[in-house]
Design a protein around this motif. Structure first.
Motif, PDB file in Angstrom:
ATOM      1  N   UNK A 104      85.296  49.855  43.183  1.00 58.27           N
ATOM      2  CA  UNK A 104      84.663  50.397  44.390  1.00 58.27           C
ATOM      3  C   UNK A 104      84.346  51.878  44.194  1.00 58.27           C
ATOM      4  N   UNK A 105      83.199  52.320  44.697  1.00 62.20           N
ATOM      5  CA  UNK A 105      82.894  53.744  44.678  1.00 62.20           C
ATOM      6  C   UNK A 105      83.901  54.459  45.563  1.00 62.20           C
ATOM      7  N   UNK A 106      84.548  55.487  45.019  1.00 59.49           N
ATOM      8  CA  UNK A 106      85.629  56.150  45.750  1.00 59.49           C
ATOM      9  C   UNK A 106      85.297  57.600  46.097  1.00 59.49           C
ATOM     10  N   UNK A 107      84.395  58.207  45.358  1.00 62.98           N
ATOM     11  CA  UNK A 107      83.876  59.521  45.710  1.00 62.98           C
ATOM     12  C   UNK A 107      82.548  59.722  44.990  1.00 62.98           C
ATOM     13  N   UNK A 108      81.731  60.618  45.518  1.00 56.62           N
ATOM     14  CA  UNK A 108      80.420  60.883  44.914  1.00 56.62           C
ATOM     15  C   UNK A 108      79.920  62.235  45.392  1.00 56.62           C
ATOM     16  N   UNK A 109      79.263  62.948  44.496  1.00 61.35           N
ATOM     17  CA  UNK A 109      78.646  64.218  44.886  1.00 61.35           C
ATOM     18  C   UNK A 109      77.495  64.552  43.953  1.00 61.35           C
TER      19      UNK A 109
ATOM     20  N   UNK B 187      88.498  60.484  54.180  1.00 58.30           N
ATOM     21  CA  UNK B 187      88.748  61.594  55.098  1.00 58.30           C
ATOM     22  C   UNK B 187      90.043  62.312  54.758  1.00 58.30           C
ATOM     23  N   UNK B 188      91.038  61.580  54.278  1.00 55.33           N
ATOM     24  CA  UNK B 188      92.304  62.163  53.841  1.00 55.33           C
ATOM     25  C   UNK B 188      92.655  61.587  52.486  1.00 55.33           C
ATOM     26  N   UNK B 189      93.451  62.337  51.735  1.00 55.08           N
ATOM     27  CA  UNK B 189      93.861  61.881  50.408  1.00 55.08           C
ATOM     28  C   UNK B 189      94.651  60.577  50.536  1.00 55.08           C
ATOM     29  N   UNK B 190      94.214  59.575  49.804  1.00 56.96           N
ATOM     30  CA  UNK B 190      94.866  58.267  49.878  1.00 56.96           C
ATOM     31  C   UNK B 190      96.246  58.306  49.240  1.00 56.96           C
ATOM     32  N   UNK B 191      97.171  57.572  49.826  1.00 54.59           N
ATOM     33  CA  UNK B 191      98.474  57.399  49.205  1.00 54.59           C
ATOM     34  C   UNK B 191      98.348  56.330  48.122  1.00 54.59           C
ATOM     35  N   UNK B 192      99.321  56.278  47.218  1.00 56.77           N
ATOM     36  CA  UNK B 192      99.277  55.274  46.162  1.00 56.77           C
ATOM     37  C   UNK B 192      99.336  53.852  46.738  1.00 56.77           C
TER      38      UNK B 192
ATOM     39  N   UNK C  57      92.359  46.269  48.015  1.00 58.11           N
ATOM     40  CA  UNK C  57      91.260  46.518  48.947  1.00 58.11           C
ATOM     41  C   UNK C  57      91.590  45.915  50.305  1.00 58.11           C
ATOM     42  N   UNK C  58      90.949  46.388  51.385  1.00 55.93           N
ATOM     43  CA  UNK C  58      89.939  47.447  51.377  1.00 55.93           C
ATOM     44  C   UNK C  58      90.565  48.831  51.208  1.00 55.93           C
ATOM     45  N   UNK C  59      89.901  49.655  50.409  1.00 51.87           N
ATOM     46  CA  UNK C  59      90.388  51.007  50.171  1.00 51.87           C
ATOM     47  C   UNK C  59      89.901  51.928  51.291  1.00 51.87           C
ATOM     48  N   UNK C  60      90.466  53.130  51.407  1.00 48.02           N
ATOM     49  CA  UNK C  60      90.032  54.040  52.472  1.00 48.02           C
ATOM     50  C   UNK C  60      88.519  54.240  52.480  1.00 48.02           C
ATOM     51  N   UNK C  61      87.941  54.212  53.682  1.00 43.82           N
ATOM     52  CA  UNK C  61      86.489  54.356  53.828  1.00 43.82           C
ATOM     53  C   UNK C  61      86.039  55.759  53.439  1.00 43.82           C
ATOM     54  N   UNK C  62      84.829  55.856  52.897  1.00 46.72           N
ATOM     55  CA  UNK C  62      84.265  57.149  52.530  1.00 46.72           C
ATOM     56  C   UNK C  62      83.621  57.800  53.741  1.00 46.72           C
ATOM     57  N   UNK C  63      83.747  59.105  53.819  1.00 47.10           N
ATOM     58  CA  UNK C  63      83.142  59.866  54.907  1.00 47.10           C
ATOM     59  C   UNK C  63      82.315  60.999  54.317  1.00 47.10           C
TER      60      UNK C  63
END
Length: 204
Positions: free
Chosen positions: A21-26, A52-57, A63-69
């Motif tokens: 899953x895409x987890x960050x992008x810039x 929105x916040x750093x995911x815990x391990x 999945x589902x992993x934390x949503x991207x904002x």
């Protein structure tokens, strides 16, 4: 997947995946791409997609992993040096307020892959942080790596390979064989610098 070099000053996407899953992008700017080494730059204020916040391990276990904002890179300007095929990148972190060199931050990660829109990698949790003068270093987030192994996200073989990658980066930097040189130590972006916008194709 592109096989072409990116041109200097070209804006491309740099993004990370986590378990597919895409987890960050810039959006980042290409400073150099000579097929053996890639140098990218992004300053504070660069738009990014990330949780929105750093995911815990435990949140990274299934999945589902934390949503991207929609967010922005803050506090530091990053010059990323990455040798093609190496399981880490070396990030020169400078203060966005006064340009002070804060550290050389080694991100242990899957070797970067070329995409039609830029580059992609996957974070492997462990990091190495060098003092600005490269005189000493320390491991960062080793506790997260251990927790990930205990939870079954990584197995013992994965952990060994991650630690070997960290040691390889340390040996390379301490021996003077890494991409770090006087050019990159003193490099500054042209002024004025225009921060790129987040393109619509960031997730293709």
């Amino acid at each position: 997947m592109t096989t072409n070099n990116w041109s200097t000053n070209e804006t491309i996407m740099y993004r990370g995946r986590w378990k597919g899953s895409i987890y960050w992008a810039l959006p980042v700017t290409v400073i150099q791409d000579d097929r053996s080494k890639v140098v990218l730059y992004w300053p504070a204020g660069t738009p990014c997609k990330r949780p929105a916040t750093r995911a815990t391990i435990p949140e990274l276990l299934n999945p589902p992993y934390p949503a991207l904002t929609d967010s922005f890179w803050t506090d530091t300007d990053i010059l990323m040096l990455c040798e093609i095929g190496k399981p880490y990148s070396i990030n020169r972190m400078t203060s966005s307020k006064n340009g002070e060199l804060l550290c050389w931050y080694v991100n242990i990660q899957a070797p970067i892959q070329r995409l039609d829109i830029g580059f992609e990698t996957e974070d492997l949790l462990l990091d190495v942080v060098f003092e600005p003068d490269l005189s000493s270093w320390k491991l960062k987030d080793e506790d997260e790596l251990i927790e990930a192994v205990n939870l079954g996200i990584f197995d013992l073989q994965d952990e060994e390979e991650i630690r070997i990658a960290a040691q390889e980066s340390i040996s390379s930097i301490m021996s003077g064989k890494s991409p770090i040189n006087k050019k990159w130590m003193s490099w500054t972006p042209p002024s004025p610098w225009v921060i790129p916008v987040m393109p619509d194709y960031w997730c293709v």
